[in-house]
Scaffold this motif. Sequence first.
Motif, PDB file in Angstrom:
ATOM      1  N   ASN A  12       1.661  -3.870   4.870  1.00 50.35           N
ATOM      2  CA  ASN A  12       2.858  -3.287   4.252  1.00 50.35           C
ATOM      3  C   ASN A  12       2.513  -1.917   3.692  1.00 50.35           C
ATOM      4  O   ASN A  12       1.847  -1.824   2.661  1.00 50.35           O
ATOM      5  N   ILE A  13       2.966  -0.865   4.361  1.00 53.25           N
ATOM      6  CA  ILE A  13       2.570   0.486   4.008  1.00 53.25           C
ATOM      7  C   ILE A  13       3.796   1.362   3.801  1.00 53.25           C
ATOM      8  O   ILE A  13       4.681   1.415   4.647  1.00 53.25           O
ATOM      9  N   THR A  14       3.817   2.042   2.665  1.00 51.05           N
ATOM     10  CA  THR A  14       4.849   3.040   2.379  1.00 51.05           C
ATOM     11  C   THR A  14       4.165   4.395   2.332  1.00 51.05           C
ATOM     12  O   THR A  14       3.142   4.552   1.671  1.00 51.05           O
ATOM     13  N   VAL A  15       4.733   5.362   3.049  1.00 54.55           N
ATOM     14  CA  VAL A  15       4.180   6.709   3.060  1.00 54.55           C
ATOM     15  C   VAL A  15       5.199   7.648   2.421  1.00 54.55           C
ATOM     16  O   VAL A  15       6.348   7.700   2.847  1.00 54.55           O
ATOM     17  N   VAL A  16       4.754   8.355   1.396  1.00 52.66           N
ATOM     18  CA  VAL A  16       5.600   9.332   0.708  1.00 52.66           C
ATOM     19  C   VAL A  16       5.070  10.721   1.014  1.00 52.66           C
ATOM     20  O   VAL A  16       3.878  10.993   0.830  1.00 52.66           O
ATOM     21  N   ALA A  17       5.950  11.590   1.501  1.00 54.79           N
ATOM     22  CA  ALA A  17       5.547  12.971   1.811  1.00 54.79           C
ATOM     23  C   ALA A  17       6.785  13.830   1.985  1.00 54.79           C
ATOM     24  O   ALA A  17       7.875  13.330   2.285  1.00 54.79           O
ATOM     25  N   ILE A  18       6.590  15.117   1.819  1.00 55.61           N
ATOM     26  CA  ILE A  18       7.694  16.064   2.045  1.00 55.61           C
ATOM     27  C   ILE A  18       7.905  16.267   3.547  1.00 55.61           C
ATOM     28  O   ILE A  18       9.024  16.394   4.015  1.00 55.61           O
ATOM     29  N   VAL A  76       0.839  -1.192   0.000  1.00 53.33           N
ATOM     30  CA  VAL A  76       0.000   0.000   0.000  1.00 53.33           C
ATOM     31  C   VAL A  76       0.879   1.249   0.000  1.00 53.33           C
ATOM     32  O   VAL A  76       1.855   1.328   0.752  1.00 53.33           O
ATOM     33  N   LEU A  77       0.505   2.222  -0.822  1.00 52.80           N
ATOM     34  CA  LEU A  77       1.177   3.516  -0.841  1.00 52.80           C
ATOM     35  C   LEU A  77       0.218   4.563  -0.306  1.00 52.80           C
ATOM     36  O   LEU A  77      -0.925   4.651  -0.754  1.00 52.80           O
ATOM     37  N   VAL A  78       0.685   5.357   0.649  1.00 55.15           N
ATOM     38  CA  VAL A  78      -0.065   6.512   1.140  1.00 55.15           C
ATOM     39  C   VAL A  78       0.747   7.737   0.769  1.00 55.15           C
ATOM     40  O   VAL A  78       1.943   7.813   1.077  1.00 55.15           O
ATOM     41  N   VAL A  79       0.117   8.682   0.098  1.00 52.54           N
ATOM     42  CA  VAL A  79       0.794   9.930  -0.260  1.00 52.54           C
ATOM     43  C   VAL A  79       0.246  11.008   0.672  1.00 52.54           C
ATOM     44  O   VAL A  79      -0.929  11.351   0.611  1.00 52.54           O
ATOM     45  N   GLY A  80       1.101  11.493   1.553  1.00 54.15           N
ATOM     46  CA  GLY A  80       0.709  12.521   2.511  1.00 54.15           C
ATOM     47  C   GLY A  80       1.093  12.123   3.926  1.00 54.15           C
ATOM     48  O   GLY A  80       0.734  11.043   4.384  1.00 54.15           O
ATOM     49  N   GLY A  81       1.814  13.008   4.585  1.00 52.48           N
ATOM     50  CA  GLY A  81       2.292  12.716   5.938  1.00 52.48           C
ATOM     51  C   GLY A  81       1.671  13.577   7.010  1.00 52.48           C
ATOM     52  O   GLY A  81       2.167  13.626   8.129  1.00 52.48           O
ATOM     53  N   GLY A  82       0.554  14.237   6.683  1.00 51.72           N
ATOM     54  CA  GLY A  82      -0.126  15.102   7.655  1.00 51.72           C
ATOM     55  C   GLY A  82      -1.237  14.366   8.384  1.00 51.72           C
ATOM     56  O   GLY A  82      -1.215  13.135   8.519  1.00 51.72           O
ATOM     57  N   ASN A  83      -2.230  15.117   8.830  1.00 51.97           N
ATOM     58  CA  ASN A  83      -3.337  14.540   9.603  1.00 51.97           C
ATOM     59  C   ASN A  83      -4.110  13.469   8.836  1.00 51.97           C
ATOM     60  O   ASN A  83      -4.478  12.440   9.395  1.00 51.97           O
ATOM     61  N   ILE A  84      -4.352  13.718   7.546  1.00 52.88           N
ATOM     62  CA  ILE A  84      -5.117  12.753   6.754  1.00 52.88           C
ATOM     63  C   ILE A  84      -4.315  11.471   6.574  1.00 52.88           C
ATOM     64  O   ILE A  84      -4.828  10.365   6.738  1.00 52.88           O
ATOM     65  N   GLY A  85      -3.036  11.611   6.248  1.00 56.66           N
ATOM     66  CA  GLY A  85      -2.176  10.436   6.102  1.00 56.66           C
ATOM     67  C   GLY A  85      -2.086   9.644   7.392  1.00 56.66           C
ATOM     68  O   GLY A  85      -2.170   8.408   7.392  1.00 56.66           O
ATOM     69  N   LEU A  86      -1.934  10.347   8.506  1.00 49.42           N
ATOM     70  CA  LEU A  86      -1.885   9.691   9.816  1.00 49.42           C
ATOM     71  C   LEU A  86      -3.166   8.920  10.089  1.00 49.42           C
ATOM     72  O   LEU A  86      -3.139   7.777  10.530  1.00 49.42           O
ATOM     73  N   GLU A  87      -4.306   9.534   9.790  1.00 49.03           N
ATOM     74  CA  GLU A  87      -5.607   8.881  10.000  1.00 49.03           C
ATOM     75  C   GLU A  87      -5.712   7.599   9.182  1.00 49.03           C
ATOM     76  O   GLU A  87      -6.141   6.557   9.687  1.00 49.03           O
ATOM     77  N   LYS A  88      -5.312   7.646   7.912  1.00 51.32           N
ATOM     78  CA  LYS A  88      -5.438   6.479   7.035  1.00 51.32           C
ATOM     79  C   LYS A  88      -4.479   5.366   7.455  1.00 51.32           C
ATOM     80  O   LYS A  88      -4.850   4.185   7.495  1.00 51.32           O
ATOM     81  N   VAL A  89      -3.233   5.723   7.771  1.00 53.79           N
ATOM     82  CA  VAL A  89      -2.252   4.718   8.191  1.00 53.79           C
ATOM     83  C   VAL A  89      -2.692   4.071   9.504  1.00 53.79           C
ATOM     84  O   VAL A  89      -2.640   2.848   9.658  1.00 53.79           O
ATOM     85  N   THR A  90      -3.165   4.887  10.439  1.00 58.30           N
ATOM     86  CA  THR A  90      -3.638   4.369  11.727  1.00 58.30           C
ATOM     87  C   THR A  90      -4.794   3.397  11.526  1.00 58.30           C
ATOM     88  O   THR A  90      -4.821   2.311  12.125  1.00 58.30           O
ATOM     89  N   ALA A  91      -5.749   3.756  10.677  1.00 62.11           N
ATOM     90  CA  ALA A  91      -6.902   2.879  10.417  1.00 62.11           C
ATOM     91  C   ALA A  91      -6.451   1.542   9.837  1.00 62.11           C
ATOM     92  O   ALA A  91      -6.939   0.480  10.248  1.00 62.11           O
ATOM     93  N   MET A  92      -5.520   1.582   8.901  1.00 60.50           N
ATOM     94  CA  MET A  92      -5.052   0.328   8.303  1.00 60.50           C
ATOM     95  C   MET A  92      -4.322  -0.536   9.330  1.00 60.50           C
ATOM     96  O   MET A  92      -4.532  -1.749   9.392  1.00 60.50           O
TER      97      MET A  92
END
Length: 196
Positions: free
Chosen positions: A41-47, A17-33
């Motif tokens: 298996n989660i990869t998060v891409v963000a600045i 799984v790829l999550v694009v975004g490391g802010g509140n929305i990304g945190l919410e989605k990663v936490t839920a998963m």
Amino acid sequence: MENQLFPVFFKLHRLSVLVVGGGNIGLEKVTAMLQNCPEGNITVVAIHFLPELEALAKQYPNVTLIRKAFSCGDLLGKDLVIAATNNKEVNYCVWEKAKGSKVLINVADTPDLCDFYLGSVVQKGNLKIAISTNGKSPTVAKRLKQVLQEAIPDTLDEVLNKLYIIRDKLKGDFTSKVKKLNSLTDVLVRAESESA
């Protein structure tokens, strides 16, 4: 039009799984998963990453944070993508690239750009119920989750485990096993309707 979504349950530990975004929305989605599949298996891409997301990644070795802007190459080998930035242009770019790569995508808060939704989830041991409002009202889904969480007894997991053992011991073809299991579980429905 009524809800025509087809409900599925992904085995995230078998997918990438790829999550694009490391802010509140990304945190919410990663936490839920991770709440549903700690081995996902989660990869998060963000600045930038929220400190809470960095702390979460330290707890889960299967979560990788990559500090950079999204690029098309980030989709290689991915099965699912979640665009979770607060920038509509970036989310649209991720959607466009995912569609071109034939990767299923969820664009946070943009139902028209979603191949799938992340619903509210009720869990009691092995029982898991996903609730969808077809993107119409996540608030209603959360309220229903609360009601079901309280209404379903914790002991239901014991029943499921016993039925699993019984199912394994049953003889016969699929149809015969289904009839026997329906007969055994009929008491659950009858007892509920008689007490109402």
